[in-house]
Motif scaffolding. Structure first.
Motif, PDB file in Angstrom:
ATOM      1  N   GLU A 102      41.864  48.799  39.550  1.00  0.00           N
ATOM      2  CA  GLU A 102      42.076  47.394  39.874  1.00  0.00           C
ATOM      3  C   GLU A 102      43.375  47.220  40.653  1.00  0.00           C
ATOM      4  N   THR A 117      42.407  39.329  41.552  1.00  0.00           N
ATOM      5  CA  THR A 117      42.274  40.697  41.055  1.00  0.00           C
ATOM      6  C   THR A 117      41.126  41.379  41.798  1.00  0.00           C
ATOM      7  N   LYS A 127      51.736  51.377  37.552  1.00  0.00           N
ATOM      8  CA  LYS A 127      50.271  51.352  37.703  1.00  0.00           C
ATOM      9  C   LYS A 127      49.839  50.054  38.384  1.00  0.00           C
ATOM     10  N   ARG A 128      50.445  49.801  39.536  1.00  0.00           N
ATOM     11  CA  ARG A 128      50.185  48.563  40.268  1.00  0.00           C
ATOM     12  C   ARG A 128      49.926  48.875  41.737  1.00  0.00           C
ATOM     13  N   SER A 179      46.862  49.372  25.295  1.00  0.00           N
ATOM     14  CA  SER A 179      47.295  50.021  26.539  1.00  0.00           C
ATOM     15  C   SER A 179      46.831  51.473  26.624  1.00  0.00           C
ATOM     16  N   LYS A 233      42.855  43.017  28.137  1.00  0.00           N
ATOM     17  CA  LYS A 233      43.655  42.021  27.407  1.00  0.00           C
ATOM     18  C   LYS A 233      43.346  42.063  25.913  1.00  0.00           C
ATOM     19  N   LYS A 264      41.708  50.177  33.940  1.00  0.00           N
ATOM     20  CA  LYS A 264      41.399  48.776  33.667  1.00  0.00           C
ATOM     21  C   LYS A 264      42.514  48.121  32.852  1.00  0.00           C
ATOM     22  N   LYS A 265      42.815  46.882  33.191  1.00  0.00           N
ATOM     23  CA  LYS A 265      43.790  46.109  32.435  1.00  0.00           C
ATOM     24  C   LYS A 265      43.044  45.308  31.370  1.00  0.00           C
TER      25      LYS A 265
END
Length: 445
Positions: free
Chosen positions: A272, A264, A306-307, A191, A200, A197-198
């Motif tokens: 994003e 997305t 952060k959405r 994180s 994974k 950027k998300k």
């Protein structure tokens, strides 16, 4: 090994019994037709075999090892063998010590010993353990240098907020490990790699062996832990995005990927966002697909999470992004109804009292008749409004409405009786005054 002619009978001299030291081939020590002294170690009459030994004729080197060699002593020797787990250092012929791979460097990332040492190399080591009875010894090389975690300047060097560059040594599902110097490793959580950027898995961002700049977030000397971050090298762009991506603003976005719940999106500045499936509907009735670049309207922006939620449908269809309103609960409706009825009763009683105070004393009958009529009217209206609403909500509310109505009717009746009593009191006083006037007249007569 070597076969020795004992005078008509051959005996086997195994390579390990030729010398106390390590040899690679018998010809390193012996030659053909050479006469040597040996000792019989074993005799197998059934198989007609004789095992011979030559090193047993001399004292074991461990017995002559100086007493001064103990734990912590620095010794010198030559590397005679390198294995996957470590290397063997020969101090003297027949006396060897094992240098485990973990004792070759302060680094926590174990590598092949051949990366550090090679056969024939002469070096110095520190005795870590020694067992003279079992003739075993373990050595270490990294102990020749100071432990980096115990250095005096480690607190200042890796203070919170300081920036460093390191090499990525390992990747995990939750983050990556960076070696800042030999023995000093830090963890960068997934994180803390990017603001926008998300990610994974760290492999989406960096590869093992690459250099990465980081900032120190936490330092724990006692537990030898270092928390690092990469995104902290830049200012938090979400402070600026809050004014750029305001709800209602429209932006060009590219659909990166689609899933069951939505898609997305890639917004300007590399950020994003997310769009639900129903908001991907185009004006012609088709659904937007991955790879398309379209206009999207921001319907929600959350700096803390952060959405960013967007919608393409809302651009040409108003109300598509409106949240669904929740229906009021039955309990709330009943309480509101009760509160309205109570306020109506109070208003009616207050109005009645004002009219009675303003009315002349000669017309009490009209006041008494008008007051109940005017008062009962609002109560009746309240009951009429209340009963349908309560019936729609619940069966309990139906039973509550008549009780309220009855209570409302009881109040004006009580008020009426009180008013009648007040009107009668002036009439009685008037009669007494008239009687008092008549008494003097009779006396005069």
């Amino acid at each position: 090994g070597v076969f020795i002619d004992l005078g008509g009978v051959d005996g086997l001299l195994h390579i390990t019994d030729i010398s106390w030291g390590r040899i690679n081939h018998p010809e390193d020590v012996l030659n053909l037709d050479e006469t040597v002294k040996v000792v019989v170690l074993d005799f197998d009459e059934d198989k007609k075999r004789i095992s011979l030994g030559m090193k047993q004729l001399t004292e074991h080197p461990w017995d002559s090892l100086p007493e001064g060699i103990e734990i912590g002593t620095k010794v010198k020797g030559k590397i005679v063998n390198v294995a996957d787990y470590g290397a063997f250092l020969e101090l003297q012929s027949g006396v060897e010590g094992l240098i485990h791979v973990s004792e070759m460097s302060w680094s926590q990332h174990l590598r092949n010993p051949s990366d550090f040492l090679e056969v024939g190399a002469e070096l110095e080591a520190v005795v870590l353990t020694i067992e003279r009875d079992d003739r075993k010894m373990s050595l270490g090389i990294k102990q020749l240098t100071e432990d980096p975690w115990t250095k005096a300047d480690v607190v200042q060097k890796y203070a919170i907020g300081t920036e460093h560059k390191g090499v990525v040594r390992n990747l995990t599902n939750f983050g990556l490990f960076i070696e800042l110097e030999e023995g000093i490793d830090g963890l960068v959580h997934v994180s803390d790699l990017s603001w926008t950027k998300k990610i994974k898995h760290p492999s989406e961002f960096v590869a093992v062996g690459e250099e990465l700049e980081v900032q120190v977030l936490e330092l724990d000397i006692e537990n030898r832990r270092l928390a690092l971050g990469h995104k902290q090298l830049e200012e938090n762009p979400w402070d600026t995005f809050e004014t750029v991506f305001e709800p209602g603003s429209v932006h060009k976005c590219t659909i990166i990927s689609k899933m069951d719940k939505g898609a997305t999106l890639e917004l300007p500045y590399g950020i994003e966002g997310f769009c639900t499936t129903r908001n991907l509907l185009k004006e012609d009735g088709s659904k937007a697909d991955a790879g398309e670049t379209l206009d999207f309207k921001v319907i929600e922006f959350s700096k803390g999470d952060k959405r960013i939620l967007l919608s393409h449908t809302s651009i040409f269809k108003e109300g598509s992004e409106k949240p669904v309103k929740k229906k009021p609960s039955k309990k709330a409706s009943v309480k509101n109804l009760e509160a309205t009825s109570s306020l109506g009763d109070l208003a009616a009683l207050s109005s009645l009292k004002d009219k009675m105070d303003d009315a002349p004393a000669k017309k009490p009958a009209k006041a008494k008749k008008a007051a109940p009529a005017k008062e009962e009217a609002p109560v009746a209206e309240e009951v009429a409004v209340a009963e349908p609403a309560v019936e729609a909500e619940s069966a309990k509310a139906k039973k509550a409405a008549p009780k309220k109505a009855a209570a409302a009717k009881a109040k004006p009746k009580a008020k009426k009786a009180a008013a009648s009593a007040k009107v009668e009191e002036p009439e009685a006083e008037a009669k007494e005054s008239e009687e008092s006037k008549e008494e003097p007249t009779e006396d005069k007569k």
